[in-house]
Write a protein that holds these residues in place. Structure first.
Motif, PDB file in Angstrom:
ATOM      1  N   SER A   1     -32.843  18.308  62.865  1.00  0.00           N
ATOM      2  CA  SER A   1     -33.655  18.149  61.659  1.00  0.00           C
ATOM      3  C   SER A   1     -35.088  17.759  61.937  1.00  0.00           C
ATOM      4  O   SER A   1     -35.930  17.855  61.057  1.00  0.00           O
ATOM      5  CB  SER A   1     -33.025  17.084  60.762  1.00  0.00           C
ATOM      6  OG  SER A   1     -33.050  15.833  61.421  1.00  0.00           O
ATOM      7  N   HIS A   2     -35.380  17.310  63.147  1.00  0.00           N
ATOM      8  CA  HIS A   2     -36.716  16.770  63.360  1.00  0.00           C
ATOM      9  C   HIS A   2     -37.777  17.849  63.257  1.00  0.00           C
ATOM     10  O   HIS A   2     -37.594  18.973  63.695  1.00  0.00           O
ATOM     11  CB  HIS A   2     -36.793  16.084  64.722  1.00  0.00           C
ATOM     12  CG  HIS A   2     -37.896  15.085  64.788  1.00  0.00           C
ATOM     13  ND1 HIS A   2     -39.195  15.444  64.981  1.00  0.00           N
ATOM     14  CD2 HIS A   2     -37.889  13.744  64.648  1.00  0.00           C
ATOM     15  CE1 HIS A   2     -39.942  14.356  64.971  1.00  0.00           C
ATOM     16  NE2 HIS A   2     -39.182  13.310  64.769  1.00  0.00           N
ATOM     17  N   ASP A   3     -38.889  17.469  62.649  1.00  0.00           N
ATOM     18  CA  ASP A   3     -39.961  18.434  62.415  1.00  0.00           C
ATOM     19  C   ASP A   3     -40.577  18.966  63.700  1.00  0.00           C
ATOM     20  O   ASP A   3     -41.073  20.079  63.745  1.00  0.00           O
ATOM     21  CB  ASP A   3     -41.078  17.790  61.582  1.00  0.00           C
ATOM     22  CG  ASP A   3     -40.650  17.666  60.134  1.00  0.00           C
ATOM     23  OD1 ASP A   3     -39.690  18.363  59.758  1.00  0.00           O
ATOM     24  OD2 ASP A   3     -41.257  16.873  59.402  1.00  0.00           O
ATOM     25  N   GLN A   4     -40.583  18.127  64.725  1.00  0.00           N
ATOM     26  CA  GLN A   4     -41.275  18.557  65.945  1.00  0.00           C
ATOM     27  C   GLN A   4     -40.498  19.689  66.596  1.00  0.00           C
ATOM     28  O   GLN A   4     -39.324  19.549  66.925  1.00  0.00           O
ATOM     29  CB  GLN A   4     -41.423  17.390  66.906  1.00  0.00           C
ATOM     30  CG  GLN A   4     -42.575  16.506  66.510  1.00  0.00           C
ATOM     31  CD  GLN A   4     -42.649  15.314  67.417  1.00  0.00           C
ATOM     32  OE1 GLN A   4     -41.841  14.410  67.340  1.00  0.00           O
ATOM     33  NE2 GLN A   4     -43.608  15.332  68.288  1.00  0.00           N
ATOM     34  N   SER A   5     -41.177  20.782  66.826  1.00  0.00           N
ATOM     35  CA  SER A   5     -40.492  22.000  67.246  1.00  0.00           C
ATOM     36  C   SER A   5     -39.661  21.867  68.514  1.00  0.00           C
ATOM     37  O   SER A   5     -38.579  22.445  68.570  1.00  0.00           O
ATOM     38  CB  SER A   5     -41.499  23.136  67.390  1.00  0.00           C
ATOM     39  OG  SER A   5     -42.572  22.747  68.195  1.00  0.00           O
ATOM     40  N   PRO A   6     -40.107  21.122  69.542  1.00  0.00           N
ATOM     41  CA  PRO A   6     -39.291  21.090  70.760  1.00  0.00           C
ATOM     42  C   PRO A   6     -37.893  20.546  70.505  1.00  0.00           C
ATOM     43  O   PRO A   6     -36.970  20.833  71.249  1.00  0.00           O
ATOM     44  CB  PRO A   6     -40.063  20.166  71.697  1.00  0.00           C
ATOM     45  CG  PRO A   6     -41.432  20.076  71.137  1.00  0.00           C
ATOM     46  CD  PRO A   6     -41.314  20.320  69.668  1.00  0.00           C
ATOM     47  N   ARG A   7     -37.744  19.727  69.462  1.00  0.00           N
ATOM     48  CA  ARG A   7     -36.438  19.137  69.234  1.00  0.00           C
ATOM     49  C   ARG A   7     -35.642  19.891  68.178  1.00  0.00           C
ATOM     50  O   ARG A   7     -34.548  19.483  67.830  1.00  0.00           O
ATOM     51  CB  ARG A   7     -36.606  17.664  68.842  1.00  0.00           C
ATOM     52  CG  ARG A   7     -36.774  16.784  70.071  1.00  0.00           C
ATOM     53  CD  ARG A   7     -36.590  15.336  69.721  1.00  0.00           C
ATOM     54  NE  ARG A   7     -37.810  14.772  69.184  1.00  0.00           N
ATOM     55  CZ  ARG A   7     -37.885  13.558  68.669  1.00  0.00           C
ATOM     56  NH1 ARG A   7     -36.828  12.808  68.626  1.00  0.00           N
ATOM     57  NH2 ARG A   7     -39.015  13.106  68.199  1.00  0.00           N
ATOM     58  N   HIS A   8     -36.210  20.965  67.650  1.00  0.00           N
ATOM     59  CA  HIS A   8     -35.489  21.751  66.651  1.00  0.00           C
ATOM     60  C   HIS A   8     -34.435  22.597  67.344  1.00  0.00           C
ATOM     61  O   HIS A   8     -34.510  23.814  67.379  1.00  0.00           O
ATOM     62  CB  HIS A   8     -36.469  22.668  65.925  1.00  0.00           C
ATOM     63  CG  HIS A   8     -36.692  22.285  64.499  1.00  0.00           C
ATOM     64  ND1 HIS A   8     -35.674  21.907  63.661  1.00  0.00           N
ATOM     65  CD2 HIS A   8     -37.823  22.230  63.757  1.00  0.00           C
ATOM     66  CE1 HIS A   8     -36.173  21.624  62.477  1.00  0.00           C
ATOM     67  NE2 HIS A   8     -37.476  21.794  62.497  1.00  0.00           N
ATOM     68  N   ILE A   9     -33.455  21.957  67.911  1.00  0.00           N
ATOM     69  CA  ILE A   9     -32.452  22.660  68.707  1.00  0.00           C
ATOM     70  C   ILE A   9     -31.105  22.586  67.998  1.00  0.00           C
ATOM     71  O   ILE A   9     -30.651  21.509  67.629  1.00  0.00           O
ATOM     72  CB  ILE A   9     -32.330  22.018  70.109  1.00  0.00           C
ATOM     73  CG1 ILE A   9     -33.663  22.124  70.852  1.00  0.00           C
ATOM     74  CG2 ILE A   9     -31.217  22.671  70.908  1.00  0.00           C
ATOM     75  CD1 ILE A   9     -34.117  23.528  71.139  1.00  0.00           C
ATOM     76  N   PHE A  10     -30.497  23.736  67.822  1.00  0.00           N
ATOM     77  CA  PHE A  10     -29.171  23.789  67.213  1.00  0.00           C
ATOM     78  C   PHE A  10     -28.156  24.027  68.319  1.00  0.00           C
ATOM     79  O   PHE A  10     -28.253  24.987  69.071  1.00  0.00           O
ATOM     80  CB  PHE A  10     -29.129  24.876  66.134  1.00  0.00           C
ATOM     81  CG  PHE A  10     -30.026  24.527  64.985  1.00  0.00           C
ATOM     82  CD1 PHE A  10     -29.537  23.767  63.926  1.00  0.00           C
ATOM     83  CD2 PHE A  10     -31.362  24.900  64.986  1.00  0.00           C
ATOM     84  CE1 PHE A  10     -30.373  23.410  62.886  1.00  0.00           C
ATOM     85  CE2 PHE A  10     -32.200  24.543  63.942  1.00  0.00           C
ATOM     86  CZ  PHE A  10     -31.715  23.797  62.888  1.00  0.00           C
ATOM     87  N   ASN A  11     -27.215  23.101  68.385  1.00  0.00           N
ATOM     88  CA  ASN A  11     -26.337  23.031  69.543  1.00  0.00           C
ATOM     89  C   ASN A  11     -24.955  23.579  69.198  1.00  0.00           C
ATOM     90  O   ASN A  11     -24.143  22.895  68.581  1.00  0.00           O
ATOM     91  CB  ASN A  11     -26.254  21.567  69.994  1.00  0.00           C
ATOM     92  CG  ASN A  11     -25.488  21.418  71.290  1.00  0.00           C
ATOM     93  OD1 ASN A  11     -25.020  22.405  71.854  1.00  0.00           O
ATOM     94  ND2 ASN A  11     -25.344  20.207  71.763  1.00  0.00           N
ATOM     95  N   PHE A  12     -24.716  24.813  69.605  1.00  0.00           N
ATOM     96  CA  PHE A  12     -23.389  25.420  69.459  1.00  0.00           C
ATOM     97  C   PHE A  12     -22.713  25.551  70.832  1.00  0.00           C
ATOM     98  O   PHE A  12     -21.865  26.401  71.041  1.00  0.00           O
ATOM     99  CB  PHE A  12     -23.501  26.791  68.787  1.00  0.00           C
ATOM    100  CG  PHE A  12     -24.083  26.730  67.396  1.00  0.00           C
ATOM    101  CD1 PHE A  12     -23.285  26.394  66.314  1.00  0.00           C
ATOM    102  CD2 PHE A  12     -25.434  26.981  67.181  1.00  0.00           C
ATOM    103  CE1 PHE A  12     -23.814  26.320  65.028  1.00  0.00           C
ATOM    104  CE2 PHE A  12     -25.974  26.908  65.897  1.00  0.00           C
ATOM    105  CZ  PHE A  12     -25.167  26.578  64.822  1.00  0.00           C
ATOM    106  N   THR A  13     -23.130  24.690  71.750  1.00  0.00           N
ATOM    107  CA  THR A  13     -22.641  24.768  73.119  1.00  0.00           C
ATOM    108  C   THR A  13     -21.120  24.702  73.191  1.00  0.00           C
ATOM    109  O   THR A  13     -20.493  25.443  73.941  1.00  0.00           O
ATOM    110  CB  THR A  13     -23.229  23.610  73.947  1.00  0.00           C
ATOM    111  OG1 THR A  13     -24.643  23.725  73.925  1.00  0.00           O
ATOM    112  CG2 THR A  13     -22.738  23.645  75.378  1.00  0.00           C
TER     113      THR A  13
END
Ligand code: ZN
Length: 624
Positions: free
Chosen positions: A508-520
């Motif tokens: 949810s974080h606005d900062q793009s580097p942390r916009h990671i969706f984890n389906f690992t």
């Protein structure tokens, strides 16, 4: 095919650089850095070096402490001009060592002037912005070869832009206008003492009344980001108190956390003896509740003052900054620091126990399902990665693996902590080891080195056990039991279809580097909100279907990609037979790939094992 030139017989492919000796370099080298050209990202350096006639070799630092690798940015050095008695002197770079510059000092010359620039405005994060800068001396100094770097004395001065203030472990001798003169220091201390400076600056005391003061020196993109609430201040003070309670000592005269809050300046985390560099997002304080991930940074870097800077693996200690480092014990240097970083963040109250467990669950899950690379390389081999892989992005990280000595080491030390508690019936713990191993020589910051056998002996002094076999199993053998510490501390790793509050912050974080969706742990990939795939789990469902890292998911089951669309598709396919169809764009080609996966969403959590000792909660309880 081109003809290959044979190696010429008789050519000695050796750099002609004098080896370092434990002898003092005569005189003091004056170094002045003009750091006022922030608009162009140029640091201008002038050095005045006392010299004697004859051959001289100047070195640009190559092996950078904390990077554990030959990462010195030699490509950023430009404009080198050497001058003696007002006349230019020709220099020649060593043909076998691009970090070495040779020059002949003429008779009668006693001082050499060196002028050059460090051009910092490169891709990958800025060292200067219009409002702040980070200054690392290893990028700004040439030093004479032939001496241990701790035997060379520098007298540093810097010029900053108008109205800027700074934080540093360097001690100020005098100030004149925008120019600050520091007390002379050894070259080791200079490289170990960076400067964070900015237009918007705040200095906060973190150990009021302590003999060795500790400060938080904050620079920010704008003044409003410097607001620190009383609760945040208390948590940062608690971090200092908890670390000192853990180690029972300190190895600095004074300590400065250099903290940049910026969306422009390079993110950073680099340890030093009497300071640390911490580069985080602009809303570290003002968006506190939304910035739980990565909050262990300060605790990690502070721990390094004890583990890494004071106690250091013997093969990682080098006489200067151009002698290769040996990284074999980074699973102590970084692994146990990663462990204490998490623990101290919880003990200080910067994380709640639930946040600590959620963070640990994500680490544990990686080692449960996302590191098949342990089938081909042991944890020890990953200590070569700073040099072999340069911290560059990896297409198949789960299989290649990278620097697993950090978090894999952390999991191992959790197992060690639980084992000590079990062996001693709760009387001793890894705290005991920390105070015995890192806490010796209170007040000293003369580095004390250690070997593998020293670690084994110190553990044996805490609780008798075959620690050599224990550590060897984790470090040197394939498929180490990295989940063992979670179970042994009274908890187990489980997966549900709902991410933890902690994990949701990555999404949810606005900062793009942390916009990671984890389906690992479900379909086997991670991707950004725009659908770009940044990792595919080796041999996972998506991998087996032919999905590649770097491609983009355009649509899922015929619907335009959004992370929720993929989530819904994974949920809908649960226990069914129809595959999940991904429309993938890669290298200009579109392809529909059916992924045969029916396990539903999978997110990691820790769950208490009833009837067992809850060591994990004891581990994160604040020390009194
Ligand atoms: Zn570290």
């Amino acid at each position: 095919m081109l003809a290959v030139t044979p190696v010429l017989a008789g050519v000695n492919p050796q750099a002609q650089v004098p080896p370092p000796q434990d002898t003092p370099y005569p005189g003091t080298i004056a170094i002045h850095v003009d750091a006022s050209d922030t608009a162009q990202g140029i640091f201008r350096v002038h050095e005045s070096i006392p010299v004697q006639p004859g051959a001289l070799t100047l070195l640009y630092p190559k092996w950078i402490p904390g990077d554990h690798s030959p990462s010195g940015p030699i490509d950023s050095l430009a404009g080198l001009a050497l001058v003696a008695d007002g006349k230019p002197l020709a220099w020649k770079r060593d043909p076998y060592d691009v970090y070495a510059f040779h020059v002949d000092i003429p008779a009668g010359v006693s001082r050499l002037d060196a002028n050059f620039q460090h051009l910092s405005s490169r891709g990958g994060g800025f060292e200067m912005t219009g409002n702040m800068l980070m200054l690392e001396w290893n990028t700004l100094a040439l030093y004479p070869a032939g001496h241990y770097s701790r035997r060379i004395t520098f007298a540093p001065t810097i010029k900053l832009p108008d109205g800027w203030q700074f934080g540093s472990a360097l001690e100020t001798a005098s100030q004149s206008g925008n120019t600050t003169t520091f007390k002379p220091v050894t070259f080791n201390t200079l490289v170990d003492s960076p400067i964070y400076a900015g237009l918007y600056f705040k200095r906060v005391e973190l150990a009021p009344g302590a003999k060795a003061p500790v400060h938080l020196d904050v620079i920010a993109d704008a003044p409003k980001y410097l607001d620190i609430t009383p609760a945040q201040l208390l948590a940062h003070r608690a971090l200092v108190a908890q670390a000192n309670a853990l180690f029972g000592s300190h190895h600095y005269d004074h300590y400065d956390f250099l903290l940049s809050l910026s969306d422009q300046l390079a993110g950073n985390g680099l340890e030093h003896h009497q300071s640390s560099e911490n580069g985080v997002g602009v809303d570290y304080f003002t968006g506190w509740d939304d910035n739980v991930t990565g909050r262990d940074l300060l605790a990690h870097e502070y721990t390094h003052s004890w583990n890494g800077k004071f106690r250091r693996p013997a093969d990682l200690w080098t006489p200067d900054f151009n002698t290769p480092m040996g990284d074999s014990l980074l699973w102590v240097y970084e692994g146990q620091t990663q462990y204490w970083g998490f623990v101290l963040t919880a003990r200080s109250g910067m994380w709640t126990p639930q946040q600590f467990r959620d963070a640990l669950a994500m680490v544990a899950a990686n080692y449960d399902r996302n590191r098949p690379g342990f089938q081909w390389r042991p944890l020890e081999d990953t200590t070569n990665d700073p040099t072999a892989a340069h911290r560059a992005p990896l297409p198949y990280r789960s299989w290649q693996m990278s620097e697993e000595y950090y978090s894999g080491g952390q999991m191992m030390w959790l197992a060690v902590d639980a084992k000590i508690r079990e062996l001693s019936h709760g009387k001793r713990s890894l705290d005991t080891f920390a105070s015995k191993f890192f806490g010796v020589d209170n007040g000293s910051y003369v580095t004390r080195t250690y070997t593998f056998d020293d670690v084994v002996a110190a553990l044996d002094g805490v609780a008798k056990f075959d620690w050599k076999a224990f550590l060897t199993r984790y470090v040197d053998e394939l498929n180490p039991p990295l989940l063992g510490g979670v179970d042994a501390s009274g908890w187990k790793l489980v997966y549900t279809d709902e991410p933890s509050e902690y994990e949701k912050q990555y999404e949810s974080h606005d900062q793009s580097p942390r916009h990671i969706f984890n389906f690992t742990y479900s379909i086997g990939l991670t991707l950004t909100k725009d659908g770009r795939i940044n990792d595919v789990r080796w041999n996972g469902p998506a991998f087996k279907a032919g999905v590649t890292s770097g491609a983009t998911v355009v649509a899922v089951n015929g619907h335009e990609y959004k992370s929720d669309v993929l989530k819904d598709a994974i949920t809908a396919a649960k226990d069914g037979k129809a595959p999940i169809e991904l429309l993938i764009k890669n290298q200009g080609e579109y392809r529909t790939i059916p992924v045969d996966y029916h396990g539903g969403l999978q997110y990691p959590h820790l769950q208490r094992i009833a009837g067992t000792p809850d060591y994990l909660s004891q581990i994160i309880a604040a020390r009194q």
